[in-house]
Write a protein that holds these residues in place. Structure first.
Motif, mmCIF file in Angstrom:
data_model
loop_
_atom_site.group_PDB
_atom_site.id
_atom_site.type_symbol
_atom_site.label_atom_id
_atom_site.label_comp_id
_atom_site.label_asym_id
_atom_site.label_seq_id
_atom_site.Cartn_x
_atom_site.Cartn_y
_atom_site.Cartn_z
ATOM 1 N N CYS A 38 0.843 -1.204 0.000
ATOM 2 C CA CYS A 38 0.000 0.000 0.000
ATOM 3 C C CYS A 38 0.875 1.250 0.000
ATOM 4 O O CYS A 38 1.784 1.373 0.824
ATOM 5 C CB CYS A 38 -0.898 0.017 1.233
ATOM 6 N N ASP A 39 0.584 2.166 -0.915
ATOM 7 C CA ASP A 39 1.413 3.361 -1.015
ATOM 8 C C ASP A 39 0.645 4.445 -1.754
ATOM 9 O O ASP A 39 -0.305 4.157 -2.487
ATOM 10 C CB ASP A 39 2.705 3.029 -1.772
ATOM 11 N N THR A 40 1.060 5.700 -1.577
ATOM 12 C CA THR A 40 0.472 6.776 -2.373
ATOM 13 C C THR A 40 0.870 6.647 -3.839
ATOM 14 O O THR A 40 0.172 7.142 -4.720
ATOM 15 C CB THR A 40 0.919 8.153 -1.853
ATOM 16 N N ASN A 41 2.004 5.999 -4.098
ATOM 17 C CA ASN A 41 2.477 5.771 -5.461
ATOM 18 C C ASN A 41 2.017 4.380 -5.903
ATOM 19 O O ASN A 41 2.694 3.384 -5.654
ATOM 20 C CB ASN A 41 3.998 5.891 -5.509
ATOM 21 N N TYR A 42 0.846 4.320 -6.531
ATOM 22 C CA TYR A 42 0.282 3.016 -6.900
ATOM 23 C C TYR A 42 1.177 2.269 -7.884
ATOM 24 O O TYR A 42 1.368 1.051 -7.756
ATOM 25 C CB TYR A 42 -1.107 3.178 -7.509
ATOM 26 N N GLU A 43 1.738 2.970 -8.855
ATOM 27 C CA GLU A 43 2.559 2.297 -9.859
ATOM 28 C C GLU A 43 3.754 1.621 -9.206
ATOM 29 O O GLU A 43 4.103 0.477 -9.527
ATOM 30 C CB GLU A 43 3.033 3.294 -10.921
ATOM 31 N N ALA A 44 4.403 2.314 -8.267
ATOM 32 C CA ALA A 44 5.547 1.721 -7.580
ATOM 33 C C ALA A 44 5.116 0.553 -6.695
ATOM 34 O O ALA A 44 5.796 -0.473 -6.616
ATOM 35 C CB ALA A 44 6.256 2.782 -6.739
#
Length: 256
Positions: A38-44
């Motif tokens: 889970c992250d604000t950067n979905y692609e990463a």
């Protein structure tokens, strides 16, 4: 050799695309867990999940802003629905903004508290019903910064001190429900915030040498060093450990 076994359960990692969070996600998957990255950067986050899947693991990437309590609750529900019963939570989402206390902006201060403190609280709170169902473990991400004063690091230090206190409070409250809560406190880590500082430095090699020299073991932690401790605390090998703070600092705090 005894192998850490997290099979049969889901581990949710906030900040899962960061240097420490991604190392935790990969190692948890290697130990047999399904992993929600889970992250604000979905692609990463999805790249980390794809790496896990390509090595035979089970993982999905999710976009989440940990400052949004409703979004965090929704992601917990989705993660369990798609990846199975939750076994562990790791709160690795973090934000660093440096500056002297006399001039640090209110916005920078508030952003650090929103991500580091509120974000940890939101994730812990949202995970409780799922971890309570089967017993489980929470590992919050701390820092040696919680214990020391540092020039231009007052806001970050304050936030990590609050995370540690929250971890102690949660450990005492949740132990009767079968949920363990511990905190891992790294020193300088060769990734993430350190790499940001190196990129901004006029003399990155000197900064790297200075950072390594702060640790009696003579180097910074690799993200995997921190992940080793986190995954162990998630496992049944640490079944009688709760309310603890584990320094993963190469001896940094010996000097303090």
């Amino acid at each position: 050799m005894t192998r850490i076994d997290l099979s049969g359960g889901l581990v949710v990692v906030t900040g899962g695309a960061g240097s420490i969070g991604s190392a935790v996600a990969v190692q948890a998957a290697q130990a047999g867990a399904s992993v929600a990255v889970c992250d604000t950067n979905y692609e990463a986050a999805e790249r980390i999940a794809e790496e896990i899947r390509s090595n035979g693991g089970v993982s999905e990437g999710f976009h989440v802003d940990v400052t949004d309590a409703t979004a965090v609750r929704e992601i917990m529900q989705r993660s369990v629905g798609e990846l199975g019963e939750m076994r562990g939570l790791v709160t690795a989402a973090g934000l660093l903004r440096t500056g002297p206390l006399a001039t640090q902006t209110h916005q920078d201060w508030q952003q650090m508290m929103a991500v580091n403190v509120d974000g940890t609280f939101h994730a812990v709170q949202a995970a409780i019903p799922y971890l309570k169902a089967a017993g489980g473990s929470i590992v919050t991400m701390g820092s040696v910064s919680a214990f020391i004063g540092s020039a231009e690091g007052g806001g970050y230090t304050t936030s990590k001190g609050a995370v540690l206190s929250l971890s102690y409070a949660a450990a005492g409250e949740l132990a009767p429900q079968g949920i363990r809560v511990n905190n891992v406190a790294p020193g300088w880590v060769d990734g993430g915030f350190t790499h940001q500082a190196l990129e901004a430095s006029d003399d990155p090699e000197a900064l790297r040498k200075r950072a390594c020299a702060l640790h009696p073991l003579g180097r910074m932690a690799a993200p995997a060093d921190v992940a080793n401790a986190v995954v162990w605390l998630l496992s049944d090998q640490a079944a009688f450990i709760t309310g603890s703070m584990l320094l993963v600092d190469g001896g940094f705090m010996i000097q303090h």
